[in-house]
Design an enzyme around this catalytic site. Structure first.
Site, short mmCIF file in Angstrom:
data_model
loop_
_atom_site.label_atom_id
_atom_site.label_comp_id
_atom_site.label_asym_id
_atom_site.label_seq_id
_atom_site.Cartn_x
_atom_site.Cartn_y
_atom_site.Cartn_z
CE LYS A 182 -0.09 5.19 -6.74
NZ LYS A 182 0.03 3.57 -6.69
CG ASP B 203 2.42 2.54 -2.08
OD1 ASP B 203 2.39 2.31 -1.15
OD2 ASP B 203 2.49 1.65 -3.47
CE LYS C 174 4.12 -0.43 -1.76
NZ LYS C 174 3.67 -1.33 -3.23
CG ASP D 154 3.61 4.87 -6.16
OD1 ASP D 154 2.83 3.88 -7.52
OD2 ASP D 154 2.23 4.51 -5.32
CG ASP E 242 0.91 -1.49 -0.73
OD1 ASP E 242 1.03 0.09 -0.92
OD2 ASP E 242 1.52 -2.28 -1.11
CD GLU F 210 -1.57 3.51 -2.93
OE1 GLU F 210 -0.99 2.83 -2.87
OE2 GLU F 210 -0.41 4.00 -3.71
NE ARG G 242 -6.95 -0.31 -5.83
CZ ARG G 242 -6.44 -1.95 -6.90
NH1 ARG G 242 -7.27 -2.18 -6.15
NH2 ARG G 242 -4.69 -2.43 -6.80
N1 BES Z 1 2.32 1.45 -6.16
C1 BES Z 1 1.92 0.25 -5.75
C2 BES Z 1 2.40 -0.46 -7.11
C3 BES Z 1 3.42 -1.10 -7.35
C4 BES Z 1 3.55 -2.40 -7.17
C5 BES Z 1 4.00 -0.43 -8.65
C6 BES Z 1 5.41 -2.66 -7.03
C7 BES Z 1 5.12 -0.65 -9.41
C8 BES Z 1 5.69 -1.88 -8.41
C9 BES Z 1 0.22 0.02 -5.52
O1 BES Z 1 -0.53 0.86 -4.74
C10 BES Z 1 0.12 -0.55 -4.52
O2 BES Z 1 0.99 -0.89 -3.70
N2 BES Z 1 -1.07 -1.74 -5.21
C11 BES Z 1 -0.64 -3.08 -4.50
C12 BES Z 1 -2.47 -3.16 -4.45
C13 BES Z 1 -2.51 -4.67 -3.48
C14 BES Z 1 -2.99 -4.37 -2.14
C15 BES Z 1 -3.98 -5.04 -4.37
C16 BES Z 1 -0.07 -4.33 -5.63
O3 BES Z 1 0.40 -4.31 -6.25
O4 BES Z 1 0.59 -5.31 -4.72
ZN ZN Z 2 1.03 2.56 -4.64
MN MN Z 3 0.52 0.92 -2.54
#
Ligand code: BES
Ligand code: ZN
Ligand code: MN
Length: 510
Positions: free
Chosen positions: A275, A280, A287, A298, A357, A359, A361
């Site tokens: 990825k 992000d 966020k 990210d 968010d 994204e 996947r």
């Molecule tokens: N890049 C983030 C995941 C992340 C969050 C990595 C905190 C490291 C620290 C990812 O893109 C994301 O935002 N995931 C969301 C998914 C949710 C909306 C289902 C998450 O984990 O909050």
């Molecule tokens: Zn992300």
């Molecule tokens: Mn995200």
């Protein structure tokens, strides 16, 4: 910092370096009667260690060091002792950590050149000279990493650079193997430090296009073939996920491919996918402000996969390997994805974007589908995919998901050798069911709060075809800010996690 092999007939030797490093380990763990073994070390050195033990100034804990100034022993003015800990528990990781501890001692004491008694370093590794030397060298170079190129020289914390470490080998040690280990350790740590620097570079200085350029630059002079697709090509290739996420930013997405041929063309490649989300913000599902700067990390899955490929090529492994890194920003411009939007993946499946968010996947689904088309022997992906994995495993374990028993065993073995912690996480039909969409084939988040890492993995699984063994690594908790877990990793900053494990998997890949 340079590390060299120096062959001598016997240690002590006449040397320009005024300082000698010797290794020891514990042979009894009774705290009241600590005994230490010092193979290949002169009697005077053992005497110094024993008197330090007796006076309780030293207890030979792992990575514990002692500096004797003006010891005037073995033709050296100064002497540094480092302990590998319990003699029964010594592995390559012990050497990595001991050498990282040494790096700090050398810097702190402003020691520019040292001789390291390689016989004493390798006393526990008569049959693993290459692996042990590599780990020791990695310890030095990984601990030496610092991301300070944007700090003006005048204000930069004064560091006293180590110039030269001589791995001094007597006739007891096979210098040709030490040399091989040195080269391997140099390559692996250089690649890890390269990935760390990519991770630490902020979003404005490393948008997708730059990530592509850096990859091309780093691969120069190797056997790697790199190609970088731009927005037009991504759209033409029907990568609706990568294209859709990229649309929110004026920095267009890229799709990076790296190819390595180290074996016959008939041999199926191992395929890595990473990825490469260069920043992000969450998109329209923005966020919170707190620690949002960390989302420059990210793209660490991408960076670590790129570094894995560089290492495979530089080590000249006799395998075929490919890597795909979908790279994009996740921003909130006028063309950004809106909650509820439906995207069409390259595979033809449709996805409701219920949360912009989620994204990672979306960009990975197209990369995984494309990877499957190449019919590789296995696919391994790395992604900072979910906050949920941080809740489950913090920065202690990297969670990995696979239904393939053989691949699971391979991964656990490789991680053990690499000194990295991995934990096998569940992925089942229930998780996949939670990702079924209402108005499209899939939705990008589950309707439930729990098991966010497993449902994310199950979403990715929908894009694996041709029965290809696949493993997904969620490195969201381990890609940066490891605190004091490993003395060769920066406490704040990118870690380069899983590169050693991936290289080890590649090495043992059949
Ligand atoms: N890049 C983030 C995941 C992340 C969050 C990595 C905190 C490291 C620290 C990812 O893109 C994301 O935002 N995931 C969301 C998914 C949710 C909306 C289902 C998450 O984990 O909050
Ligand atoms: Zn992300
Ligand atoms: Mn995200």
């Amino acid at each position: 910092m340079d590390i060299q092999v120096k062959k001598v007939t016997q240690i002590p030797t006449k040397s320009k370096a005024q300082t000698l490093i010797e290794f020891c380990f514990r042979t009894s763990s009774d705290p009241k009667n600590i005994k230490v073994s010092t193979p290949h070390v002169a009697k005077e050195v053992s005497n110094l260690i024993n008197s330090a033990l007796k006076e309780e100034h030293f207890c030979a804990d792992p990575n514990e060091t002692l500096l004797f100034r003006n010891a005037n022993i073995e033709g050296y003015k100064h002497l540094i002792i480092v302990s590998l800990g319990d003699g029964n528990k010594i592995g390559e990781e012990s050497l990595r950590r001991a050498c990282a501890a040494l790096e700090k001692v050398l810097v702190k004491n402003k020691i520019k050149e040292v001789d390291l008694n390689c016989d004493s370093l390798l006393s526990k590794f008569p049959k693993k000279v290459i692996e042990a030397t590599s780990a020791a060298v990695e310890g030095f170079y990984l601990a030496d990493y610092e991301f300070d190129k944007f700090i003006n020289v005048e204000t930069r914390q004064k560091k006293h650079p180590i110039k030269l470490i001589n791995l001094v080998c007597s006739a007891k040690t096979k210098t040709a193997l030490v040399q091989k280990g040195l080269e391997s350790g140099k390559i692996i740590s250089e690649c890890i430090n390269f990935a760390r620097a990519l991770g630490d570079t902020p979003g404005n200085l490393l948008p997708p296009e730059e990530l592509g350029n850096e990859t091309i630059k780093a691969a120069k002079g190797t056997k790697l073939k790199v190609s970088v697709w731009d927005v037009a090509k991504i759209k033409k290739e029907k990568m609706g996920g990568l294209y859709g996420v990229g649309k929110g930013s004026d920095q267009g997405p890229r799709f990076i491919t790296m190819e390595y041929k180290g074996a016959a063309a008939s041999k199926k490649p191992i395929c890595f996918v990473g990825k490469g989300l260069t920043f992000d913000a969450g998109g329209i599902s923005l966020k919170p402000a707190m620690a949002m700067d960390e989302m420059k990390y990210d793209m660490c899955g991408g960076a670590n996969v790129i570094a894995t490929m560089l290492a495979i090529a530089k080590l000249g492994l006799k395998i075929n390997a490919i890597a795909y890194v979908p790279a994009s920003e996740n921003m909130l411009g006028p063309s950004a994805n809106k909650p509820g939007d439906i995207l069409t993946a390259r595979s033809g499946k449709t996805v409701e974007v219920l949360n912009t968010d989620a994204e990672g996947r979306l960009i990975l689904m197209d990369a995984l589908d494309y990877a499957c088309e190449q019919k590789p022997a296995a696919i391994i992906d790395a992604a900072t995919l979910t906050g949920a994995i941080v809740v489950a495993l913090h920065n202690v374990y990297t969670g990995f998901f696979t239904k393939d028993k053989g691949l699971k065993d391979k991964i656990e073995k490789a991680a053990l050798v690499a000194g990295e912690r991995v934990w096998h996480m569940p992925i089942h039909d229930e998780h996949a069911r939670d990702m079924k969409g209402r108005h499209a084939d899939l939705q990008n988040i589950s309707n439930h709060r729990g098991a966010g890492s497993s449902t994310a993995a199950a979403f990715l699984e929908q894009f694996i075809k041709n029965d290809i063994p696949w493993a997904h690594f969620d490195i969201a908790g381990t890609a940066w800010d490891l605190g004091d877990r490993y003395n060769y990793c920066p406490s704040k900053g990118a870690s380069g996690v899983m590169i050693r494990t991936f290289v080890e998997i590649a090495k043992t890949f059949k």
